[in-house]
Design a protein around this motif. Structure first.
Motif, PDB file in Angstrom:
ATOM      1  N   ASN A  32       0.828  -1.206   0.000  1.00 43.17           N
ATOM      2  CA  ASN A  32       0.000   0.000   0.000  1.00 43.17           C
ATOM      3  C   ASN A  32       0.865   1.258   0.000  1.00 43.17           C
ATOM      4  OD1 ASN A  32      -2.135   1.744   0.142  1.00 43.17           O
ATOM      5  ND2 ASN A  32      -2.829   1.102   2.158  1.00 43.17           N
ATOM      6  N   VAL A  33       1.888   1.276   0.839  1.00 40.57           N
ATOM      7  CA  VAL A  33       2.774   2.442   0.901  1.00 40.57           C
ATOM      8  C   VAL A  33       3.586   2.557  -0.384  1.00 40.57           C
ATOM      9  CG1 VAL A  33       4.772   3.401   2.106  1.00 40.57           C
ATOM     10  CG2 VAL A  33       2.864   2.498   3.412  1.00 40.57           C
ATOM     11  N   SER A  34       3.970   1.421  -0.966  1.00 42.63           N
ATOM     12  CA  SER A  34       4.751   1.455  -2.205  1.00 42.63           C
ATOM     13  C   SER A  34       3.952   2.031  -3.371  1.00 42.63           C
ATOM     14  CB  SER A  34       5.238   0.056  -2.565  1.00 42.63           C
ATOM     15  OG  SER A  34       6.144  -0.395  -1.602  1.00 42.63           O
ATOM     16  N   SER A  35       2.642   1.836  -3.339  1.00 41.56           N
ATOM     17  CA  SER A  35       1.832   2.388  -4.424  1.00 41.56           C
ATOM     18  C   SER A  35       1.647   3.900  -4.279  1.00 41.56           C
ATOM     19  CB  SER A  35       0.476   1.682  -4.480  1.00 41.56           C
ATOM     20  OG  SER A  35      -0.272   1.964  -3.321  1.00 41.56           O
ATOM     21  N   ASN A  36       1.724   4.410  -3.053  1.00 41.77           N
ATOM     22  CA  ASN A  36       1.634   5.853  -2.811  1.00 41.77           C
ATOM     23  C   ASN A  36       2.725   6.215  -1.809  1.00 41.77           C
ATOM     24  OD1 ASN A  36       0.840   8.489  -2.685  1.00 41.77           O
ATOM     25  ND2 ASN A  36      -0.905   8.101  -1.342  1.00 41.77           N
ATOM     26  N   TYR A  37       3.944   6.391  -2.284  1.00 38.48           N
ATOM     27  CA  TYR A  37       5.104   6.539  -1.408  1.00 38.48           C
ATOM     28  C   TYR A  37       5.439   7.980  -1.049  1.00 38.48           C
ATOM     29  CZ  TYR A  37       7.452   7.508  -5.823  1.00 38.48           C
ATOM     30  OH  TYR A  37       7.804   8.029  -7.030  1.00 38.48           O
ATOM     31  N   TRP A  38       4.816   8.973  -1.672  1.00 35.26           N
ATOM     32  CA  TRP A  38       5.190  10.362  -1.416  1.00 35.26           C
ATOM     33  C   TRP A  38       4.987  10.825   0.023  1.00 35.26           C
ATOM     34  CZ3 TRP A  38       8.655  12.928  -3.669  1.00 35.26           C
ATOM     35  CH2 TRP A  38       8.928  12.713  -4.999  1.00 35.26           C
ATOM     36  N   PRO A  39       3.888  10.469   0.712  1.00 41.49           N
ATOM     37  CA  PRO A  39       3.774  10.919   2.113  1.00 41.49           C
ATOM     38  C   PRO A  39       4.903  10.392   3.001  1.00 41.49           C
ATOM     39  CG  PRO A  39       1.634  10.209   1.302  1.00 41.49           C
ATOM     40  CD  PRO A  39       2.634   9.851   0.252  1.00 41.49           C
ATOM     41  N   VAL A  40       5.266   9.134   2.818  1.00 45.14           N
ATOM     42  CA  VAL A  40       6.339   8.546   3.626  1.00 45.14           C
ATOM     43  C   VAL A  40       7.678   9.168   3.240  1.00 45.14           C
ATOM     44  CG1 VAL A  40       7.552   6.398   4.163  1.00 45.14           C
ATOM     45  CG2 VAL A  40       5.080   6.397   3.952  1.00 45.14           C
ATOM     46  N   ALA A  41       7.918   9.329   1.955  1.00 46.00           N
ATOM     47  CA  ALA A  41       9.174   9.933   1.505  1.00 46.00           C
ATOM     48  C   ALA A  41       9.296  11.373   1.993  1.00 46.00           C
ATOM     49  CB  ALA A  41       9.256   9.875  -0.021  1.00 46.00           C
ATOM     50  N   LEU A  42       8.219  12.126   1.918  1.00 43.19           N
ATOM     51  CA  LEU A  42       8.230  13.511   2.384  1.00 43.19           C
ATOM     52  C   LEU A  42       8.507  13.589   3.885  1.00 43.19           C
ATOM     53  CD1 LEU A  42       7.793  16.398   1.342  1.00 43.19           C
ATOM     54  CD2 LEU A  42       5.396  16.160   1.973  1.00 43.19           C
ATOM     55  N   TYR A  43       7.911  12.675   4.645  1.00 40.42           N
ATOM     56  CA  TYR A  43       8.134  12.627   6.098  1.00 40.42           C
ATOM     57  C   TYR A  43       9.618  12.447   6.401  1.00 40.42           C
ATOM     58  CZ  TYR A  43       7.926  10.773  10.870  1.00 40.42           C
ATOM     59  OH  TYR A  43       8.123  10.543  12.200  1.00 40.42           O
ATOM     60  N   PHE A  44      10.248  11.485   5.748  1.00 43.94           N
ATOM     61  CA  PHE A  44      11.653  11.203   6.049  1.00 43.94           C
ATOM     62  C   PHE A  44      12.605  12.225   5.443  1.00 43.94           C
ATOM     63  CE2 PHE A  44       9.934   6.869   6.759  1.00 43.94           C
ATOM     64  CZ  PHE A  44      10.269   6.805   8.100  1.00 43.94           C
TER      65      PHE A  44
END
Length: 166
Positions: free
Chosen positions: A9-21
């Motif tokens: 699920n995160v791999s399909s929409n990775y921008w929120p996680v990438a932006l956080y880190f």
């Protein structure tokens, strides 16, 4: 929902996680610029504590997951998820280095608990790997006291290395 489902699920929409880190080291740098010259060390220690926990909990999870996947599941590095397996570790290292430049970790509340937790995880993974690689027959010739001494020595070595790294 399994961990595999969450990763997909995160791999399909990775921008929120990438932006956080990506934002966490930037926030640590901004806090460092704002806190420069301030005499309220206790307040800034608490702010840094929130940043440390926000970056270290996912970072420690990523380190543990990578060790597990590479040692026990034999996952290829080519199949690793960059956003979920490497970015948290890079973000954690950058954020901790930025914070270390501004304030000693002894003034960050709870930092010792995180390093102790990481030491415990590393020691347990080491013991699990040791048992995974050795057959029980090999223990018949090794006294149990030597195994305990080796385990405690490994804990002390990991703790010493962690304190020297940061």
């Amino acid at each position: 929902m399994t961990l595999h489902d969450l990763f997909n699920n995160v791999s399909s929409n990775y921008w929120p996680v990438a932006l956080y880190f990506i934002l966490l080291p930037g926030i640590a740098w901004i806090v460092g610029q704002v806190a420069t010259g301030s005499r309220d060390v206790k307040f800034w220690g608490l702010v840094y504590s929130v940043l440390v926990y926000a970056v270290c909990i996912p970072g420690i999870f990523a380190v543990t997951l990578n060790i597990y996947l590479f040692l026990f599941e034999r996952q290829s590095v080519w199949q690793a998820n960059i956003i979920l397996q490497f970015l948290p570790i890079i973000s954690m290292a950058l954020t901790l280095m930025i914070i270390k430049q501004k304030i000693p970790f002894s003034l960050v509340p709870g930092f010792g608990k995180l390093s102790g937790f990481l030491t415990l995880i590393a020691a347990l993974i080491g013991v699990m790997w040791f048992f995974d690689r050795l057959h029980l027959v090999a223990f018949t010739y090794v006294p149990f006291a030597y195994i305990i001494v080796g385990f405690v020595g490994t804990l002390l070595l990991i703790r010493f290395a962690w304190s020297k790294m940061f």
